[in-house]
Scaffold this motif. Sequence first.
Motif, short mmCIF file in Angstrom:
data_model
loop_
_atom_site.label_atom_id
_atom_site.label_comp_id
_atom_site.label_asym_id
_atom_site.label_seq_id
_atom_site.Cartn_x
_atom_site.Cartn_y
_atom_site.Cartn_z
N SER A 197 -17.45 37.28 -6.60
CA SER A 197 -16.94 35.50 -7.79
C SER A 197 -17.72 34.50 -7.02
O SER A 197 -17.73 34.45 -5.62
CB SER A 197 -15.16 35.61 -8.52
OG SER A 197 -15.34 33.89 -8.43
N PHE A 198 -18.62 33.00 -7.17
CA PHE A 198 -18.12 32.16 -7.05
C PHE A 198 -16.72 31.59 -6.46
O PHE A 198 -16.80 30.90 -5.30
CB PHE A 198 -18.53 31.43 -7.72
CG PHE A 198 -19.00 29.93 -7.19
CD1 PHE A 198 -19.70 29.49 -6.45
CD2 PHE A 198 -17.83 28.71 -7.52
CE1 PHE A 198 -19.73 28.56 -5.85
CE2 PHE A 198 -18.13 27.19 -7.01
CZ PHE A 198 -19.52 26.98 -6.67
N ALA A 233 -4.13 31.12 -11.24
CA ALA A 233 -5.85 30.93 -10.65
C ALA A 233 -6.16 31.38 -8.90
O ALA A 233 -7.12 31.32 -8.55
CB ALA A 233 -6.35 29.37 -10.44
N VAL A 234 -5.23 31.01 -8.08
CA VAL A 234 -5.35 30.82 -6.97
C VAL A 234 -5.50 32.57 -6.24
O VAL A 234 -5.87 32.95 -5.87
CB VAL A 234 -4.08 30.00 -5.98
CG1 VAL A 234 -4.46 30.42 -4.45
CG2 VAL A 234 -4.46 29.03 -6.27
N ALA A 235 -4.12 33.38 -7.24
CA ALA A 235 -4.90 35.23 -6.73
C ALA A 235 -5.81 35.13 -7.52
O ALA A 235 -5.77 36.62 -6.57
CB ALA A 235 -3.31 34.81 -7.70
N TYR A 236 -5.94 34.89 -8.48
CA TYR A 236 -7.42 35.77 -8.61
C TYR A 236 -8.26 35.21 -7.99
O TYR A 236 -9.07 35.60 -7.16
CB TYR A 236 -7.44 34.68 -10.09
CG TYR A 236 -9.00 35.46 -10.33
CD1 TYR A 236 -9.77 36.61 -10.94
CD2 TYR A 236 -9.86 34.67 -9.99
CE1 TYR A 236 -10.91 37.20 -10.96
CE2 TYR A 236 -11.68 34.46 -10.77
CZ TYR A 236 -11.19 36.49 -11.05
OH TYR A 236 -13.13 35.83 -10.98
N ARG A 237 -8.64 33.94 -7.16
CA ARG A 237 -9.19 33.52 -6.19
C ARG A 237 -9.64 34.43 -5.31
O ARG A 237 -10.04 35.59 -4.27
CB ARG A 237 -9.53 32.15 -5.97
CG ARG A 237 -9.97 31.30 -6.99
CD ARG A 237 -10.01 30.11 -6.69
NE ARG A 237 -9.60 29.32 -6.35
CZ ARG A 237 -8.81 28.30 -7.08
NH1 ARG A 237 -9.06 28.10 -8.20
NH2 ARG A 237 -7.55 28.21 -6.28
N ALA A 238 -8.21 34.27 -4.95
CA ALA A 238 -7.97 35.53 -3.08
C ALA A 238 -8.36 37.08 -3.74
O ALA A 238 -8.52 37.70 -2.93
CB ALA A 238 -6.36 35.30 -3.54
N SER A 239 -7.69 37.46 -4.89
CA SER A 239 -8.34 38.97 -5.23
C SER A 239 -9.88 39.30 -5.44
O SER A 239 -10.50 40.02 -4.80
CB SER A 239 -8.11 39.45 -7.00
OG SER A 239 -9.00 38.80 -8.03
N PRO A 274 -21.31 35.33 -8.99
CA PRO A 274 -20.88 33.89 -10.29
C PRO A 274 -20.44 33.06 -10.13
O PRO A 274 -18.64 34.20 -10.02
CB PRO A 274 -21.76 35.00 -11.82
CG PRO A 274 -20.79 35.95 -10.98
CD PRO A 274 -21.02 36.55 -9.39
N PRO A 275 -20.64 31.81 -11.21
CA PRO A 275 -19.10 31.12 -11.09
C PRO A 275 -18.74 31.61 -13.14
O PRO A 275 -18.90 32.48 -13.27
CB PRO A 275 -20.07 29.71 -10.97
CG PRO A 275 -21.04 29.95 -11.62
CD PRO A 275 -21.93 31.26 -11.40
N MET A 276 -18.73 30.76 -13.65
CA MET A 276 -17.30 30.75 -14.35
C MET A 276 -19.36 31.07 -15.76
O MET A 276 -19.99 31.12 -15.47
CB MET A 276 -17.46 29.50 -15.18
CG MET A 276 -16.51 29.18 -14.78
SD MET A 276 -14.85 30.59 -15.01
CE MET A 276 -14.35 29.95 -16.92
#
Length: 267
Positions: free
Chosen positions: A132-133, A169-175, A201-203
């Motif tokens: 992910s972006f 959202a932070v937890a997702y980015r960390a994952s 990819p971004p959104m």
Amino acid sequence: MTLDWIVPKGSVVLVTGGTGFIGAHCIRVLLENGFKVKAAVRSKTKGEQLVKSFEQYNPALTFGVIEDVSDFGSLMRLAEGCSGILHLASPYTYAVKDFAKELLDPALNGTRTVMEAASAHKSIKRVVITSSFAAVFDATKGLQPNVVLTENDFSPLTYEDGVNTKDPAVAYRASKIVAERAAWDFIKEKKPSFDIAVLCPPMVYGPLATTELLPSLDNLNFSNLTIWKMATSGSTAPVPPTKGPVYVDVRDLAFAHYRNSDFGCYI
């Protein structure tokens, strides 16, 4: 210069997360370009719906039920006879309570298991990982106009940051960060016979590859559901600012999995 296919046309590609928004498009592109596909799905019903969606390519698409992508034995058996893997299975939702159990651990353990399963089969030449972006972009610095990000950039978030935050959202980015780092660490430490390509990819927006997998509009994928809820809310308020003004069409992303990840590029 001759065209050399890392994963030869006509061979079998395993796709995890094949019933997802991006995964279904990836399967379509692979089938359209002469590949056979094995899809790892979480239920027999989903697998049958997926096969029905692409029945014009019968029997090039098959599936295997793997309820948990970190199930090494099941994934290893499904990967037998494959030449490549597209690994897309990873949770993307903010409706979670236990960030470790529902986001970080599935992403991390799933990626590790895919790498281990791939290393058990010399036939596998490449694993393509959908990161992910969010794994590249440091959101704490704001939008950063004119900044060029490269493959050397990583968001500084850690597993501990993802567990201890109160923001899903932070937890997702960390994952996404810990999962991608685990893949690169595996390559560095184990030096397997395959290589990897990682897409960030971004959104992701765009049409569905099939409606067979959609029981209702309430079950739309995360990004499209955001737009659908906005359109059907009845609100007359102005459209809110876009938090992430970077996006990609799902059809372009699916083609990138196929083409730019060297399923169809020369070396």
